[in-house]
Motif scaffolding. Structure first.
Motif, short mmCIF file in Angstrom:
data_model
loop_
_atom_site.label_atom_id
_atom_site.label_comp_id
_atom_site.label_asym_id
_atom_site.label_seq_id
_atom_site.Cartn_x
_atom_site.Cartn_y
_atom_site.Cartn_z
N SER A 145 0.82 -1.21 0.00
CA SER A 145 0.00 0.00 0.00
C SER A 145 0.86 1.26 0.00
CB SER A 145 -0.96 0.00 1.18
OG SER A 145 -0.25 0.01 2.40
N LYS A 146 1.96 1.27 0.75
CA LYS A 146 2.85 2.43 0.78
C LYS A 146 3.50 2.61 -0.59
CE LYS A 146 4.30 4.61 4.06
NZ LYS A 146 4.08 5.86 4.75
N ALA A 147 3.97 1.52 -1.19
CA ALA A 147 4.59 1.59 -2.51
C ALA A 147 3.60 2.12 -3.54
CB ALA A 147 5.12 0.22 -2.92
N SER A 148 2.37 1.62 -3.50
CA SER A 148 1.34 2.07 -4.43
C SER A 148 1.08 3.57 -4.28
CB SER A 148 0.06 1.28 -4.18
OG SER A 148 -0.97 1.73 -5.02
N LEU A 174 1.64 8.96 -6.51
CA LEU A 174 2.06 10.35 -6.38
C LEU A 174 3.06 10.68 -7.48
CD1 LEU A 174 2.16 13.09 -4.97
CD2 LEU A 174 3.91 12.13 -3.44
N GLY A 175 4.04 9.83 -7.69
CA GLY A 175 5.04 10.07 -8.73
C GLY A 175 4.42 10.21 -10.11
N PHE A 201 13.44 14.18 -7.22
CA PHE A 201 12.15 13.54 -7.49
C PHE A 201 11.88 12.43 -6.46
CE2 PHE A 201 9.79 10.15 -9.89
CZ PHE A 201 8.56 10.80 -9.93
N THR A 202 12.85 11.52 -6.27
CA THR A 202 12.64 10.44 -5.31
C THR A 202 12.53 10.99 -3.89
OG1 THR A 202 15.02 9.99 -5.29
CG2 THR A 202 13.65 8.59 -6.71
N LYS A 203 13.38 11.94 -3.55
CA LYS A 203 13.32 12.55 -2.21
C LYS A 203 11.95 13.17 -1.97
CE LYS A 203 15.69 15.78 0.89
NZ LYS A 203 15.72 14.90 2.03
N TYR A 204 11.41 13.85 -2.98
CA TYR A 204 10.12 14.52 -2.83
C TYR A 204 8.98 13.52 -2.65
CZ TYR A 204 6.07 17.44 -3.69
OH TYR A 204 4.85 18.07 -3.56
N ILE A 205 8.86 12.54 -3.56
CA ILE A 205 7.69 11.64 -3.49
C ILE A 205 7.75 10.72 -2.27
CG2 ILE A 205 7.14 11.83 -5.95
CD1 ILE A 205 8.33 9.03 -6.37
N TYR A 206 8.92 10.27 -1.89
CA TYR A 206 9.03 9.45 -0.67
C TYR A 206 8.78 10.31 0.56
CZ TYR A 206 10.62 5.31 -3.15
OH TYR A 206 10.68 4.22 -3.97
N GLY A 207 9.32 11.52 0.55
CA GLY A 207 9.14 12.44 1.68
C GLY A 207 7.69 12.76 1.93
N LYS A 208 6.92 12.93 0.87
CA LYS A 208 5.47 13.22 1.03
C LYS A 208 4.74 12.05 1.67
CE LYS A 208 4.76 17.35 -0.40
NZ LYS A 208 4.22 18.34 0.51
N HIS A 264 22.47 8.05 -10.77
CA HIS A 264 21.07 8.12 -11.22
C HIS A 264 20.23 7.18 -10.37
CE1 HIS A 264 17.80 9.15 -13.89
NE2 HIS A 264 17.48 7.87 -13.96
N VAL A 265 19.02 7.62 -10.04
CA VAL A 265 18.11 6.82 -9.23
C VAL A 265 16.73 6.83 -9.87
CG1 VAL A 265 17.53 8.76 -7.68
CG2 VAL A 265 17.17 6.42 -6.89
N ALA A 266 16.02 5.72 -9.72
CA ALA A 266 14.66 5.57 -10.24
C ALA A 266 13.84 4.78 -9.23
CB ALA A 266 14.68 4.82 -11.58
N VAL A 267 12.53 4.78 -9.43
CA VAL A 267 11.62 4.01 -8.58
C VAL A 267 11.14 2.81 -9.39
CG1 VAL A 267 9.44 4.03 -7.31
CG2 VAL A 267 10.81 6.12 -7.46
#
Length: 157
Positions: free
Chosen positions: A38-41, A46-47, A72-79, A117-120
């Motif tokens: 659920s957290k991943a979804s 959001l991303g 991008f990753t910092k923002y969406i995970y942080g939210k 480089h990082v991705a989800v």
């Protein structure tokens, strides 16, 4: 009973009680990782709202007009309540290692050596990330450039 025996028994009882309490605390189940389904979804949803948002190297964290890969990753995970460091290199040390064959949606995937480089990972061999002209986009990790330059993955939480 003399005072010395009484004191010794009191100390033994106190230590035994403390060991019981500490043992119960240590034996508790670890907290679930943030990358539960659920957290991943939620992170992925959001991303996806930012698909097409332009790429800008060094984009400021917290604003959503432009992103670089790690902002991008910092923002969406942080939210979603998950703190990540600012750079992809630092993010590659967060959480715990996950093998490529065990990737789950919500895992962070890293590219190049040294990492920059990082991705989800979003499932079904796809990653969501941002770079260059497409901005925030979805790519396949199973073939081509991204497959050849895959380095490692982390599960954060």
């Amino acid at each position: 009973m003399n005072t010395k025996k009484w004191t010794t028994r009191a100390i033994v009882f106190s230590l035994s009680f403390m060991m019981l309490i500490v043992g119960a605390a240590v034996g508790q189940a670890p907290k679930a990782h943030a990358t539960t389904a659920s957290k991943a979804s939620s992170i992925i949803s959001l991303g996806k709202r930012y698909l097409g948002t332009p790429y800008r190297f060094g984009a400021s964290v917290g604003q959503t007009r432009t992103f670089d890969c790690s902002s991008f990753t910092k923002y969406i995970y942080g939210k979603k309540g998950i703190y990540l460091p600012r750079t992809s290199k630092a993010q590659s040390k967060a959480g715990r290692y996950v093998s490529r064959s065990n990737l789950k949606p919500g895992d962070l995937v890293f590219f190049y050596k040294p990492i920059h480089h990082v991705a989800v990972y979003i499932g079904n061999g796809k990653i969501m990330h941002t770079y260059g002209k497409p901005g925030v986009t979805i790519s396949s990790i199973r073939s081509g450039w991204w497959s050849k330059h895959y380095t490692t993955a982390r599960r954060v939480g």
